[in-house]
Scaffold this active site. Structure first.
Site, PDB file in Angstrom:
ATOM      1  N   GLU A 286      29.862  -2.491 -21.675  1.00 19.74           N
ATOM      2  CA  GLU A 286      28.864  -1.440 -21.958  1.00 19.74           C
ATOM      3  C   GLU A 286      29.516  -0.237 -22.638  1.00 19.74           C
ATOM      4  O   GLU A 286      29.421   0.881 -22.147  1.00 19.74           O
ATOM      5  CB  GLU A 286      28.225  -0.962 -20.645  1.00 19.74           C
ATOM      6  N   GLY A 288      30.240   2.924 -25.017  1.00 22.75           N
ATOM      7  CA  GLY A 288      29.507   3.921 -25.789  1.00 22.75           C
ATOM      8  C   GLY A 288      30.468   4.731 -26.627  1.00 22.75           C
ATOM      9  O   GLY A 288      30.634   4.510 -27.824  1.00 22.75           O
ATOM     10  N   ARG A 289      31.174   5.628 -25.938  1.00 22.67           N
ATOM     11  CA  ARG A 289      32.079   6.565 -26.603  1.00 22.67           C
ATOM     12  C   ARG A 289      33.079   5.879 -27.540  1.00 22.67           C
ATOM     13  O   ARG A 289      33.328   6.354 -28.646  1.00 22.67           O
ATOM     14  CB  ARG A 289      32.840   7.357 -25.536  1.00 22.67           C
ATOM     15  N   ARG A 325      29.036  19.373 -24.871  1.00 20.55           N
ATOM     16  CA  ARG A 325      30.190  18.909 -24.104  1.00 20.55           C
ATOM     17  C   ARG A 325      31.170  20.029 -23.731  1.00 20.55           C
ATOM     18  O   ARG A 325      31.637  20.062 -22.586  1.00 20.55           O
ATOM     19  CB  ARG A 325      30.913  17.774 -24.827  1.00 20.55           C
ATOM     20  N   CYS A 355      22.462  32.767 -26.542  1.00 19.90           N
ATOM     21  CA  CYS A 355      22.701  33.881 -25.633  1.00 19.90           C
ATOM     22  C   CYS A 355      23.212  33.397 -24.271  1.00 19.90           C
ATOM     23  O   CYS A 355      22.491  33.428 -23.265  1.00 19.90           O
ATOM     24  CB  CYS A 355      21.432  34.700 -25.471  1.00 19.90           C
ATOM     25  N   TYR A 383      27.696  11.474 -27.275  1.00 21.76           N
ATOM     26  CA  TYR A 383      27.212  12.528 -26.379  1.00 21.76           C
ATOM     27  C   TYR A 383      27.137  13.870 -27.103  1.00 21.76           C
ATOM     28  O   TYR A 383      27.360  14.923 -26.508  1.00 21.76           O
ATOM     29  CB  TYR A 383      28.088  12.604 -25.107  1.00 21.76           C
TER      30      TYR A 383
HETATM   31  C1  LIG Z   1      27.225   6.113 -19.929  1.00 21.62           C
HETATM   32  C2  LIG Z   1      27.370   4.735 -19.474  1.00 21.62           C
HETATM   33  C3  LIG Z   1      28.135   3.810 -20.193  1.00 21.62           C
HETATM   34  C4  LIG Z   1      28.930   4.178 -21.429  1.00 21.62           C
HETATM   35  O1  LIG Z   1      30.094   4.877 -21.092  1.00 21.62           O
HETATM   36  P1  LIG Z   1      31.193   5.238 -22.202  1.00 21.62           P
HETATM   37  O2  LIG Z   1      32.179   6.028 -21.461  1.00 21.62           O
HETATM   38  O3  LIG Z   1      30.499   6.022 -23.266  1.00 21.62           O
HETATM   39  O4  LIG Z   1      31.736   3.959 -22.715  1.00 21.62           O
HETATM   40  C5  LIG Z   1      28.140   2.505 -19.761  1.00 21.62           C
HETATM   41  N1  LIG Z   1      27.466   2.114 -18.646  1.00 21.62           N
HETATM   42  C6  LIG Z   1      26.741   2.977 -17.920  1.00 21.62           C
HETATM   43  C7  LIG Z   1      26.026   2.497 -16.719  1.00 21.62           C
HETATM   44  C8  LIG Z   1      26.667   4.315 -18.291  1.00 21.62           C
HETATM   45  O5  LIG Z   1      25.959   5.164 -17.560  1.00 21.62           O
END
Ligand SMILES: *Cc1c(COP(=O)(O)O)cnc(C)c1O
Length: 427
Positions: A286, A288-289, A325, A355, A383
């Protein structure tokens, strides 16, 4: 390779100078490199392939919440990506982007009945269930619509991801997941429910992990559970190790995705050989980053310079509402002048016009800049836009995807009138 580099003193994204993007689209603007996205996703896909996996034994489910622009989702979907979602809205986005709902897994601690119905109606791959109460609700909702919900339990392996407390999710004290000690009982319960089909196990222990040791530890912890389950006749079809691999923000050296996947697959193979005569299990990721983070920058312009007693401020047209962030996690983002200048740098805090004293993007940076200069806030692809807001009635930034020397506006800048279009005054 970096797709963000200086050519003749001007910062480019692929073959396009950021000055040109500012001229065409203004600022603040999120700018993404298509080639970087493709390369980062391919690191996962190629490592799966190199370790002998196909789609039945591995699936990358991109974490939509890290960057949910339709163009990003569409690009990844076309490369075969599945999707990890945390809301019904994200499912609708995936579908609008042409993604395949049968490759969607649904995470999150607070799924509503409507979200469950929506996901069931699209036959998603799996619900990652985070509590007994959620399991019960999902069973009821699936029963109402005459379906069986495919379920994985998010188990909390109680390993320390050694990352920022706000993005560490695998410890006992976090709100996420089912406690390790309760997992077996919860699986038995799940297996007994008529409208639940137990298909997997998952975890997600945190984010911005530079080292894969905690992930491999979490894997070991969960395999013990899988073995116990299998002895009880509960056989899982997939193993979801979550996301969390970090990126380079500030001289960080994250583990290479290919190395991590290779180590993980070796463990998977040894385990399957030892216990299951080599019968495979599908492995899900899973990320993302690690796919979008370093594929994007936030382009902003210096509105004013304020030189004070021991403190200098560069006040820019991007703010905490655009990139949350730093304010939220004290996160560090590189700041690069788009056009390099000669002259002695001064030390600046780069701040926005909102502000709030918490409205800063970077602190104590040596910059040779003048009013009107453009800056790139680096590593802002993950993000960034997804966490943005309209605080101070600021329209959200435009988003542009660069493909070589071609520019695509993938989200228009929001106009102020759109921000209050849904509001009404009393009669
Ligand atoms: C946010 C999230 C991810 C992605 O995390 P990264 O650090 O961006 O790879 C994967 N699984 C779940 C359940 C998340 O909440």
């Amino acid at each position: 390779m970096s797709y963000f580099a200086y050519k003749n003193g001007v910062l480019h994204v692929e073959n396009t100078p950021l000055t040109e993007i500012a001229n065409q689209f203004g600022s603040p603007t999120y700018v993404y490199s298509k080639a970087a996205l493709v390369e980062n996703f391919s690191a996962y896909a190629q490592a799966c392939k190199a370790n002998g996996r196909d789609e039945s034994t591995s699936l990358v489910c991109y974490s939509v919440k890290s960057n949910s622009n339709l163009a990003v989702l569409n690009l990844l979907g076309r490369m075969g990506s599945g999707f990890d979602i945390v809301s019904g809205g994200e499912l609708l986005r995936v579908i609008a982007a042409g993604g395949d709902p049968r490759k969607v897994i649904f995470s999150g601690v607070g799924k509503t009945q409507d979200e469950m119905r929506l996901a069931l109606s699209h036959d998603i791959l799996c619900f990652n269930v985070e509590s007994t109460a959620e399991l019960q609700r999902l069973n009821d909702v699936a029963g109402e619509v005459g379906k069986q919900a495919p379920v994985s339990l998010r188990v909390n392996p109680n390993v320390d991801a050694k990352t920022h407390p706000y993005i560490s999710t695998g410890l006992k004290e976090n709100k996420f997941g089912i406690a390790y000690d309760e997992a077996l009982a919860t699986y038995r319960k799940a297996a007994s429910l008529p409208h639940i089909r137990v298909v997997g196990i998952d975890c997600h222990i945190g984010s911005q992990l530079l080292d894969d040791t905690p992930l491999l530890e979490a894997f070991d912890r969960l395999t013990e559970l899988v073995d116990q389950l299998s002895e009880e006749g509960i056989h899982l079809h997939h193993f979801d190790i979550g996301g969390g691999i970090g990126i380079n923000y500030n001289n960080d050296q994250p583990v290479a995705v290919g190395d991590y996947l290779t180590r993980l697959f070796q463990k998977v193979d040894q385990w399957r050989q030892r216990r299951y005569q080599g019968a495979p299990i599908q492995v899900l990721f899973e990320p993302g980053r690690s796919i979008v983070g370093n594929a994007g920058v936030l382009l902003t312009q210096v509105e004013y310079l304020k030189h004070g007693d021991g403190k200098n401020f560069a006040i820019v047209d991007a703010a905490m509402n655009d990139l949350m962030r730093p304010a939220m996690y004290q996160a560090w983002h590189g700041v690069q002048p788009v056009t390099q200048r000669a002259g002695a740098p001064k030390t600046y805090d780069v701040v926005g016009p909102v502000c709030e004293s918490g409205d800063w993007l970077a602190r104590e940076r040596a910059l040779a800049i003048e009013q009107g200069d453009l800056l790139a806030i680096m590593s802002a692809g993950a993000y960034g836009m997804t966490m943005s807001s309209n605080y101070n009635t600021r329209g959200r930034a435009a988003e542009v995807m660069v493909d070589g020397d071609k520019l695509h506006l993938i989200r228009q800048r929001e106009a102020a009138s759109e921000l209050f279009a849904l509001e009404s005054v009393l009669p």
